[in-house]
Design a protein around this motif. Structure first.
Motif, mmCIF file in Angstrom:
data_model
loop_
_atom_site.group_PDB
_atom_site.id
_atom_site.type_symbol
_atom_site.label_atom_id
_atom_site.label_comp_id
_atom_site.label_asym_id
_atom_site.label_seq_id
_atom_site.Cartn_x
_atom_site.Cartn_y
_atom_site.Cartn_z
ATOM 1 N N GLY A 1 14.182 -14.522 21.041
ATOM 2 C CA GLY A 1 14.849 -14.884 19.805
ATOM 3 C C GLY A 1 14.985 -13.689 18.879
ATOM 4 N N TRP B 1 15.962 -26.796 26.989
ATOM 5 C CA TRP B 1 15.888 -26.108 25.711
ATOM 6 C C TRP B 1 16.292 -27.084 24.620
ATOM 7 N N TYR B 2 15.492 -27.121 23.581
ATOM 8 C CA TYR B 2 15.765 -27.925 22.407
ATOM 9 C C TYR B 2 15.717 -27.010 21.190
ATOM 10 N N ARG B 3 16.253 -27.492 20.085
ATOM 11 C CA ARG B 3 16.183 -26.685 18.867
ATOM 12 C C ARG B 3 15.970 -27.575 17.656
ATOM 13 N N ARG C 1 14.605 -32.403 15.856
ATOM 14 C CA ARG C 1 14.751 -31.616 17.066
ATOM 15 C C ARG C 1 15.861 -32.234 17.930
ATOM 16 N N VAL D 1 19.503 -29.087 23.495
ATOM 17 C CA VAL D 1 20.529 -28.047 23.629
ATOM 18 C C VAL D 1 21.073 -28.064 25.042
ATOM 19 N N ASP E 1 23.940 -22.423 14.732
ATOM 20 C CA ASP E 1 23.004 -22.336 15.846
ATOM 21 C C ASP E 1 21.624 -21.870 15.397
ATOM 22 N N ALA F 1 18.062 -21.894 14.325
ATOM 23 C CA ALA F 1 17.028 -22.903 14.543
ATOM 24 C C ALA F 1 15.855 -22.266 15.273
ATOM 25 N N TYR G 1 14.019 -22.530 18.661
ATOM 26 C CA TYR G 1 14.360 -23.011 20.001
ATOM 27 C C TYR G 1 13.075 -23.205 20.809
ATOM 28 N N TYR G 2 12.980 -24.382 21.424
ATOM 29 C CA TYR G 2 11.786 -24.760 22.170
ATOM 30 C C TYR G 2 12.110 -24.959 23.648
ATOM 31 N N GLY H 1 7.971 -22.243 20.567
ATOM 32 C CA GLY H 1 9.259 -22.011 19.938
ATOM 33 C C GLY H 1 9.513 -20.552 19.603
ATOM 34 N N GLN I 1 12.343 -18.238 17.101
ATOM 35 C CA GLN I 1 13.338 -18.350 16.039
ATOM 36 C C GLN I 1 14.620 -17.612 16.414
#
Length: 115
Positions: free
Chosen positions: A9, A36-38, A45, A48, A89, A91, A93-94, A108, A110
């Motif tokens: 990130g 992947w989630y954000r 949440r 993605v 976009d 966020a 990201y996890y 996560g 950033q």
């Protein structure tokens, strides 16, 4: 001990690209569906992109055509290539790993898209 470690990130200008990586340990990686989630400030949440153990992919409408998820089972890695980035976009990201009886999350990373 299961660990999902995200990296890649950072700060990028609108229209730019970033590639996120997630390194998994402590799981039989090839058996897990990865995603992947954000989460943006003040928002829930959201998904993605996901990639199944068999390689099937799914994307949120907001990222279709711009983001690509991939995996390397030998390296126990999942990636998210993000192109044409937009300010929305931005966020945390996890990385997520899920099987029939397990669900794991990373800490996560950033992503900030700003000029």
């Amino acid at each position: 001990q299961v660990q999902l470690a995200e990296f890649g990130g950072g700060l990028v200008q609108p229209g730019g690209s970033l590639k996120l990586s997630c390194a998994a340990s402590g799981i039989i990686f090839r058996l897990y569906n990865m995603g992947w989630y954000r989460q943006a400030p003040g928002k829930q949440r959201e998904l993605v992109a996901t990639i199944t153990s068999g390689g099937g992919t799914k994307y949120a409408d907001s990222v279709k055509g711009r983001f690509t998820i991939s995996r390397d089972n030998a390296k126990k890695m999942v990636y998210l290539q993000m192109n044409s980035l937009k300010p929305e976009d931005t966020a945390v990201y996890y990385c997520n790993a899920v099987s029939i009886n397990a669900d794991y999350w990373g800490q996560g990373t950033q992503v900030t898209v700003s000029s």
